[in-house]
Write an enzyme that holds these catalytic residues in place. Structure first.
Site, PDB file in Angstrom:
ATOM      1  N   TYR A 174     -53.627  74.244  56.821  1.00  0.00           N
ATOM      2  CA  TYR A 174     -54.131  75.581  56.528  1.00  0.00           C
ATOM      3  C   TYR A 174     -53.857  75.941  55.064  1.00  0.00           C
ATOM      4  O   TYR A 174     -53.332  75.138  54.291  1.00  0.00           O
ATOM      5  CB  TYR A 174     -53.530  76.594  57.499  1.00  0.00           C
ATOM      6  CG  TYR A 174     -53.968  76.394  58.932  1.00  0.00           C
ATOM      7  CD1 TYR A 174     -55.321  76.379  59.258  1.00  0.00           C
ATOM      8  CD2 TYR A 174     -53.051  76.184  59.963  1.00  0.00           C
ATOM      9  CE1 TYR A 174     -55.751  76.177  60.566  1.00  0.00           C
ATOM     10  CE2 TYR A 174     -53.470  75.986  61.276  1.00  0.00           C
ATOM     11  CZ  TYR A 174     -54.820  75.972  61.570  1.00  0.00           C
ATOM     12  OH  TYR A 174     -55.242  75.768  62.854  1.00  0.00           O
ATOM     13  N   ARG A 222     -43.366  77.232  58.304  1.00  0.00           N
ATOM     14  CA  ARG A 222     -43.711  76.024  59.059  1.00  0.00           C
ATOM     15  C   ARG A 222     -44.386  75.044  58.108  1.00  0.00           C
ATOM     16  O   ARG A 222     -45.358  75.394  57.425  1.00  0.00           O
ATOM     17  CB  ARG A 222     -44.642  76.361  60.227  1.00  0.00           C
ATOM     18  CG  ARG A 222     -44.780  75.197  61.216  1.00  0.00           C
ATOM     19  CD  ARG A 222     -45.520  75.569  62.470  1.00  0.00           C
ATOM     20  NE  ARG A 222     -45.227  74.617  63.530  1.00  0.00           N
ATOM     21  CZ  ARG A 222     -45.806  74.613  64.730  1.00  0.00           C
ATOM     22  NH1 ARG A 222     -46.718  75.531  65.017  1.00  0.00           N
ATOM     23  NH2 ARG A 222     -45.495  73.716  65.640  1.00  0.00           N
ATOM     24  N   CYS A 358     -53.693  75.860  81.723  1.00  0.00           N
ATOM     25  CA  CYS A 358     -52.797  74.728  81.930  1.00  0.00           C
ATOM     26  C   CYS A 358     -53.206  74.020  83.210  1.00  0.00           C
ATOM     27  O   CYS A 358     -53.455  74.676  84.228  1.00  0.00           O
ATOM     28  CB  CYS A 358     -51.349  75.207  82.028  1.00  0.00           C
ATOM     29  SG  CYS A 358     -50.167  73.889  82.420  1.00  0.00           S
TER      30      CYS A 358
END
Length: 648
Positions: A174, A222, A358
């Site tokens: 990003y 991050r 999920c």
């Protein structure tokens, strides 16, 4: 086991966390159409806070919705009108003693013109991301300054909303990552060229947030410690970045990997060993004194404890594991590890349509639909025929609701087709899920009848309140001339070792996970194997990243792969193919053909039983479904609303 490290308090800056488990940012598509916080989004995060997670980091949150979006329905913090929703979210999480960070994000070149309303995407330099395929426009100095201010303003709004801190998304390719990487930052001005210039964008964001929000407002970053792409960030560069960021005053580093071009390093397939990325955090931790978070395919509590005990990281982020089981931390702290529904890395959550899902936890993303298990008034008998995942999930839910469940399984083991997985890495993950289901049957004292093949007469003799047929599927047999010859068998014959081949020329037909593992097994046993890829339902469910990895494994085993062909005829010695485009005929010498094209419904009791009694329901493969997700969904939903189905 004593999880003293995992369950000990930890600090990020001045903030104290109840334990060392972090739920990292994961996109959910649960925000509203304009990026606002919704009740469903709050409930989704609330359950993870209730489950004991120390720190929750929200999904990536846009600071520039016009040009920086990374997804449809992406959460936003680029305007003051989003503060009330974020505040409601923060208040909800804080009720349970958990802390919450918002991850601030700008996609840069990893956006696309559909998300930007047709406007050209932007980046530090006009370097196209191969996956996106759109050339970005180079940002001007003025635009860079504006984006820096948008990051700072986003952080300040978070603080005003009661959020405990922010994470700057400088990973996965990003915008921040694009400025840091020599691969994507080709600028020659103050924001490009040297290390000092490439990191300036991130530096000005950090300095601005600290000045506006105060030095006691935690800021973490991050990083893709290794992008696994030539010319991109790697461990050596990330060490330098990390040391520099610590000097700027950041409060923690989150060690991730990869970008959109190397997506298999961002979101791992089921074939990847648990915790393979931990070494990246370990390398960064050697360089800094601030907390380091490790992340990536981490599932097992004992493994988590070992990471922390050995000082490889200060915190462990469990992402998809929190989708599979929101109570992961609570179950560990209560000594109920066997009750954890561990993620199997199937990637269903990444490629499900609409909001996050999920395959083994139907409630994920639907928490408001299934709020509680309503208890029935009397202990009515319900019969389940079949001990695969659909039948076992139905048995679990019905027993919790108060029904007397009797489950018949004609074989001597539970788990159905889950037991056919043979890849060593994936088998270990799938075995954990089978063990979980079996443990739930024991814990809930479900009446299991193994080696019992149910008949219509037997079922009727119990006078059940309802019957759930979960009899599974049988191998799908394609309409190919010669399919019934004695040299043709199914993948199940190979998996169950009914047929054993050595030093033979074998062609495998199919494309799904079972097909690939069958090929490898045959090759490992000394056969000359050719895979002819034919379209199947199970094959279409494999992500592009997993398919690439699967094909790489086949090539390492010297397995020949043939695509874009159709099979016309099988004989005892040859198989005849046609190229799809030219219709050119091709023939190959063979000894055997193995058909691995998935399953078709097996439901020998349905028609007669439905004629002779009411309240008969078909679930899983028996209903024509072909995936674990469908089987689990069918079992859960049917059990959850059984009273309504019976009374309708």
């Amino acid at each position: 086991m004593n999880y003293q490290h995992m369950l000990s308090k930890g600090k990020v800056g001045t903030l104290t966390l109840n334990n060392r488990i972090v739920m990292p940012a994961m996109s959910t598509n649960l925000a509203g159409p304009s990026g606002e916080v919704t009740d469903q989004l709050i409930r989704y995060y609330e359950e993870r806070a209730m489950g004991g997670t120390g720190l929750i980091i929200t999904e990536f949150t846009s600071i520039d919705y016009e040009l920086g979006r990374g997804a449809v329905n992406q959460l936003r913090i680029d305007d003051d009108r989003f503060i009330p929703g974020i505040k409601r979210l923060a208040n909800t999480i804080h009720k349970y003693g958990a802390k919450i960070f918002v991850q601030l994000h700008h996609a840069g070149r990893e956006s696309n013109s559909m998300l930007t309303g047709g406007k050209q995407i932007v980046a530090p330099s006009p370097v196209t991301c191969e996956v996106i395929g759109e050339e970005p426009r180079e940002l001007t100095i003025e635009e860079i300054k504006e984006i820096i201010n948008k990051f700072i303003a986003g952080a300040y709004r978070c603080k005003m909303a009661g959020i405990d801190g922010v994470e700057l998304h400088g990973a996965h390719g990003y915008l921040i990552n694009q400025f840091l990487s020599p691969n994507t930052n080709l600028r020659s001005d103050e924001y490009g060229g040297s290390f000092k210039n490439r990191i300036r964008f991130l530096e000005e964001i950090i300095v601005g947030i600290k000045q506006l929000c105060g030095h006691d407002f935690p800021v973490t970053v991050r990083l893709s410690v290794d992008e696994f792409e030539k010319g991109g960030t790697d461990i050596t560069l990330s060490r330098e970045i990390s040391v520099y960021l610590e000097k700027l005053g950041i409060d923690g580093l989150h060690a991730s990997a990869g970008n959109y071009n190397t997506m298999d390093k961002v979101i791992e397939s089921p074939l990847v060993e648990e915790g393979w990325r931990v070494y990246l955090a370990e390398e960064i931790k050697k360089e800094v004194n601030i907390p380091v978070i490790t992340v990536g395919n981490i599932r097992d509590p004992q493994f988590v404890e070992s990471i922390l005990a050995e000082g490889k990281a200060d915190f462990v982020a469990i992402g998809r594991g929190h989708l599979a089981d929101p109570e992961w931390v609570r179950k560990v702290s209560d000594g109920r590890e066997k009750e954890i529904r561990m993620c199997i890395s199937c990637l269903h959550c990444m490629y499900s349509k609409g909001h996050v899902e999920c395959s083994i936890n139907v409630r994920a993303g639907r928490e408001l639909e299934f709020t509680e298990m309503t208890q029935v008034d009397e202990k009515r008998p319900v019969l389940i025929i079949g001990g695969g995942p659909g039948g076992l999930e139905a048995a679990r839910v019905l027993t919790i609701k108060g029904y007397h469940v009797i489950l018949f399984e004609k074989k001597d083991t539970l788990g159905g087709q889950l037991n056919l997985v043979t890849d060593p890495v994936y088998k270990k993950k799938m075995k954990r899920y089978v063990d979980y289901l079996c443990h739930e049957m024991d814990r809930l004292k479900v009446d299991i009848r193994l080696n019992h093949e149910a008949s219509v007469e037997l079922i009727k003799s119990y006078e059940p309140y309802a019957v759930l047929l979960a009899t599974g599927g049988v191998p799908l047999v394609p309409n190919i001339e010669g399919y019934d010859l004695p040299n043709v068998c199914s993948y199940r014959d190979i998996k169950l070792q009914s047929n054993a081949f050595y030093d033979k020329k074998i062609v495998v037909l199919g494309s799904g996970m079972v097909c690939h593992s069958t090929c490898r097994r045959l090759a490992e046993e000394g056969n000359e194997v050719t895979l002819i890829e034919l379209p199947t339902k199970s094959g279409r469910k494999i992500s592009p990243e997993t398919r690439v990895r699967l094909l790489e494994k086949l090539k390492k085993e010297n397995i020949q792969i043939i695509t874009e062909h159709k099979v016309s005829t099988i004989t005892m010695n040859e198989i005849f193919l046609e190229k799809k485009e030219s219709e050119e005929k091709v023939k190959m010498a063979i000894d055997h053909v193995v058909i691995a094209m998935g399953v078709q419904a097996y439901n020998p009791l349905g028609d007669r039983l439905s004629k002779e009694m009411d309240n008969v329901f078909i679930i899983g493969d028996a209903a024509g479904h072909t995936s674990l997700a469908d089987a689990t969904k069918g079992g859960f939903e049917t059990a959850y609303v059984l009273e309504s189905l019976v009374n309708s």
